[in-house]
Design an enzyme around this catalytic site. Sequence first.
Site, short mmCIF file in Angstrom:
data_model
loop_
_atom_site.label_atom_id
_atom_site.label_comp_id
_atom_site.label_asym_id
_atom_site.label_seq_id
_atom_site.Cartn_x
_atom_site.Cartn_y
_atom_site.Cartn_z
CB CYS A 135 31.36 47.64 118.57
SG CYS A 135 32.13 46.29 119.47
CB CYS B 7 34.97 48.12 117.30
SG CYS B 7 34.33 46.66 116.46
CG ASP C 253 36.03 42.67 132.73
OD1 ASP C 253 35.47 41.95 131.88
OD2 ASP C 253 35.43 43.54 133.41
CG HIS D 24 32.10 43.67 115.36
ND1 HIS D 24 31.85 44.39 116.50
CD2 HIS D 24 31.05 42.84 115.23
CE1 HIS D 24 30.70 44.02 117.02
NE2 HIS D 24 30.19 43.08 116.25
CG ASN E 233 28.98 35.53 129.83
OD1 ASN E 233 28.89 34.44 130.37
ND2 ASN E 233 29.52 36.58 130.43
CG HIS F 52 33.76 42.73 119.31
ND1 HIS F 52 34.28 43.80 118.61
CD2 HIS F 52 34.71 41.76 119.22
CE1 HIS F 52 35.46 43.50 118.12
NE2 HIS F 52 35.77 42.26 118.50
CG HIS G 223 33.65 39.26 125.05
ND1 HIS G 223 32.51 39.72 124.41
CD2 HIS G 223 33.31 39.11 126.34
CE1 HIS G 223 31.54 39.85 125.30
NE2 HIS G 223 31.99 39.47 126.48
CG HIS H 114 34.78 36.93 130.43
ND1 HIS H 114 34.71 38.20 130.97
CD2 HIS H 114 33.69 36.82 129.63
CE1 HIS H 114 33.61 38.80 130.52
NE2 HIS H 114 32.98 37.98 129.70
P1 AMP Z 1 30.01 40.04 128.80
O1 AMP Z 1 29.11 40.36 129.95
O2 AMP Z 1 30.40 38.60 128.70
O3 AMP Z 1 29.49 40.62 127.50
O4 AMP Z 1 31.39 40.75 129.11
C1 AMP Z 1 31.67 42.08 128.83
C2 AMP Z 1 32.76 42.48 129.76
O5 AMP Z 1 33.36 43.64 129.26
C3 AMP Z 1 32.31 42.76 131.19
O6 AMP Z 1 32.97 41.87 132.09
C4 AMP Z 1 32.71 44.21 131.40
O7 AMP Z 1 33.17 44.47 132.70
C5 AMP Z 1 33.81 44.40 130.36
N1 AMP Z 1 34.01 45.75 129.90
C6 AMP Z 1 33.06 46.62 129.47
N2 AMP Z 1 33.63 47.78 129.10
C7 AMP Z 1 34.96 47.64 129.29
C8 AMP Z 1 36.10 48.49 129.10
N3 AMP Z 1 35.98 49.74 128.64
N4 AMP Z 1 37.33 48.00 129.42
C9 AMP Z 1 37.46 46.75 129.90
N5 AMP Z 1 36.44 45.90 130.10
C10 AMP Z 1 35.21 46.34 129.80
#
Ligand code: AMP
Length: 116
Positions: A6, A9, A32, A48, A89, A100, A102, A104
């Site tokens: 993950c 994680c 992000d 997690h 989402n 995992h 989250h 926004h």
């Molecule tokens: P979701 O599409 O709601 O699952 O959101 C996942 C988010 O994680 C997306 O907006 C990605 O741009 C963001 N994301 C993925 N990898 C990373 C990372 N290494 N650092 C910061 N954000 C990330």
Amino acid sequence: MKKDDCIFCKIAAGEIPSAKVYEDENVIAFRDIAPQAPVHVVFIPKDHVLSSADDITEDNAKIIADIFVAIKKTAESLGLENGYRIINNCGEDGAQSVKHIHFHLLGGKKLPERIV
Ligand code: AMP
């Protein structure tokens, strides 16, 4: 609890670098990597404990309150006094890409009134 495959994680464990903007005992938040607004921060439980909002139950829901308190504090510290948007989402149709849970936090400009 950490899942080896993950990405969030790994961010929580400091194994992948992130631009951290908030941390407490249970929650961390980081910018992000592909921001969709001038301020775009992702809030996660450090553990997690939930893969998606679909896993929330009466027994594990406290972490969601913790995250929302963290969001409110961070919005204040980042100067979002004019408002902001919180998005989760969930699952395939919700276009969740990281499994995992989250949230926004988006702000820093007047956001579009509709998302579709
Ligand atoms: P979701 O599409 O709601 O699952 O959101 C996942 C988010 O994680 C997306 O907006 C990605 O741009 C963001 N994301 C993925 N990898 C990373 C990372 N290494 N650092 C910061 N954000 C990330």
